[in-house]
Scaffold this motif. Structure first.
Motif, PDB file in Angstrom:
ATOM      1  N   SER A   8       0.828  -1.210   0.000  1.00 34.19           N
ATOM      2  CA  SER A   8       0.000   0.000   0.000  1.00 34.19           C
ATOM      3  C   SER A   8       0.861   1.258   0.000  1.00 34.19           C
ATOM      4  O   SER A   8       0.804   2.064  -0.929  1.00 34.19           O
ATOM      5  N   ASN A  16      -3.704   3.684   6.188  1.00 35.95           N
ATOM      6  CA  ASN A  16      -2.703   2.663   5.894  1.00 35.95           C
ATOM      7  C   ASN A  16      -2.091   2.191   7.200  1.00 35.95           C
ATOM      8  O   ASN A  16      -0.987   2.585   7.573  1.00 35.95           O
ATOM      9  N   GLY A  88      -3.934  -5.841   0.484  1.00 35.54           N
ATOM     10  CA  GLY A  88      -4.475  -4.527   0.776  1.00 35.54           C
ATOM     11  C   GLY A  88      -3.774  -3.359   0.123  1.00 35.54           C
ATOM     12  O   GLY A  88      -3.759  -2.259   0.676  1.00 35.54           O
ATOM     13  N   GLY A  90      -4.966  -1.880  -2.391  1.00 37.96           N
ATOM     14  CA  GLY A  90      -6.118  -0.995  -2.542  1.00 37.96           C
ATOM     15  C   GLY A  90      -6.491  -0.690  -3.969  1.00 37.96           C
ATOM     16  O   GLY A  90      -7.622  -0.281  -4.245  1.00 37.96           O
TER      17      GLY A  90
END
Length: 361
Positions: A8, A16, A88, A90
């Motif tokens: 991330s 985050n 993750g 994103g």
């Protein structure tokens, strides 16, 4: 070893929560002689609100999350001995893993590093067509932010060759005792973003004690809490930069940790905040979760509450002297057992074992 992380963000902690974790692990790997690059897409305004400059201990590559940007990132995958895709990111998560693992050179390690195992596993188990499921048997190793035996077993059941938790820890150069700041003064402070998986627990463990103790000051930091109905004795801060975390931790009488529902249910998942607070020598009150006593001793190095009433009870019985003793004991334990230096040594050993297994094969 040359190691590529695709995650991330290393530069920004905005939405985050893994930022401190990434920084601690990578900085410690660098100290052990490894060369690390971190590839992060420009997304969610993170880079515009970065809280560290590009560090000397890691090459940071910020790329545009489009087709040309992804091709450029994939083109570099063959430079590395280990190519790690983190959960993750994103944006373009499936596309990133396909591109960089496919482009890794023959003999290089391919790893998945899961910083939110409960959410990832729930998605994988619910969707047999998830592209990660097809990759799991082909990966050399899955590393997770935490979770213990339940997470390990679930990943192996999905076909992973092996799964190893790499727990949060302390970077003593980043999180340490600091002078208090009046704007962080409170009886109890909590720092965490507003997330659906945690909001009800924050209401129970933080807002309920605030309502029970109207004569005490409570401090709430983190993104997303604007518009939340708060007791009158709760002061809202908004986002708190990681540069300010030491003062935030050292100023109140105590700091609260509230686990996300999924992390508490899985257990063995200490949040980054646990070690940040301990590293600052501050007194931590945490919600209860299985495996906590493997990291800190309840009653001596941390105060543990099963609900909001027990948080209020712990706070009412807490003197400055006792808070200082608990904080000092937690800092001593964390410096001994839970540093990123120790975590990096564990990662290094796992990577070397995986490479040795490749050589034998």
């Amino acid at each position: 070893m040359r190691i590529a992380f695709h995650g991330s963000s290393l530069l920004s902690a905005v939405w985050n929560g893994a930022a401190t974790y990434y920084r601690g692990v990578i900085r410690a790997l660098h100290a052990r002689g490894h060369r690390v690059a971190f590839f992060e897409p420009r997304a969610f305004g993170r880079q515009e609100r970065a809280d560290i400059d590009p560090p000397g201990w890691c090459e940071v590559v910020v790329w545009e999350p489009d087709a040309p940007g992804l091709r450029a990132v994939a083109a570099r995958a063959a430079e590395f001995d280990a190519v790690i895709k983190c959960s993750g990111v994103g944006v373009l998560d499936a596309e990133i893993q396909e591109a960089v693992w496919s482009a890794a050179r023959p003999g290089a390690l391919r790893l998945y590093w899961d910083v939110d195992a409960p959410a990832t596993l729930a998605g994988l188990e619910a969707d047999p067509s998830d592209p990660l499921r097809a990759w799991l048997p082909r990966l050399d190793l899955v590393l997770t932010y935490g979770g213990g035996d339940p997470v390990i077993g679930r990943y192996r059941a999905l076909g992973a060759q092996d799964c190893v938790p790499v727990y949060n820890a302390l970077d003593p150069e980043t999180h340490h005792p600091a002078a208090p700041e009046p704007r962080f003064a409170a009886g109890l402070a909590f720092l965490g973003n507003r997330l659906p998986d945690r909001e009800a627990r924050v209401e129970e463990f933080f807002l309920r004690p605030a309502a029970m103790l109207p004569g005490r000051d409570f401090l709430l930091g983190g993104s997303g809490w604007e518009g939340k109905d708060l007791p009158g004795n709760v002061r809202l801060l908004g986002h708190v930069s990681t540069r300010e975390h030491n003062a935030f931790n050292c100023t109140p009488l105590a700091v609260l940790n509230v686990s996300r529902e999924s992390m508490a249910a899985n257990g063995h998942s200490p949040a980054t905040r646990v070690f940040e607070v301990a590293g600052a020598g501050a007194c931590l009150i945490t919600d209860a979760w299985e495996g906590l006593d493997a990291f800190l001793a309840p009653g001596r190095e941390v105060l543990v509450a099963r609900d909001g009433a027990e948080v209020a009870e712990a706070l009412e019985g807490l003197t400055p002297g006792r808070a200082a003793r608990i904080g000092a004991a937690a800092r001593s334990r964390t410096l001994r057992d839970h540093t990123y230096e120790r975590r990096a040594a564990e990662v290094e050993a796992r990577l070397e074992a995986a490479l040795a297994g490749r050589a034998v094969a």
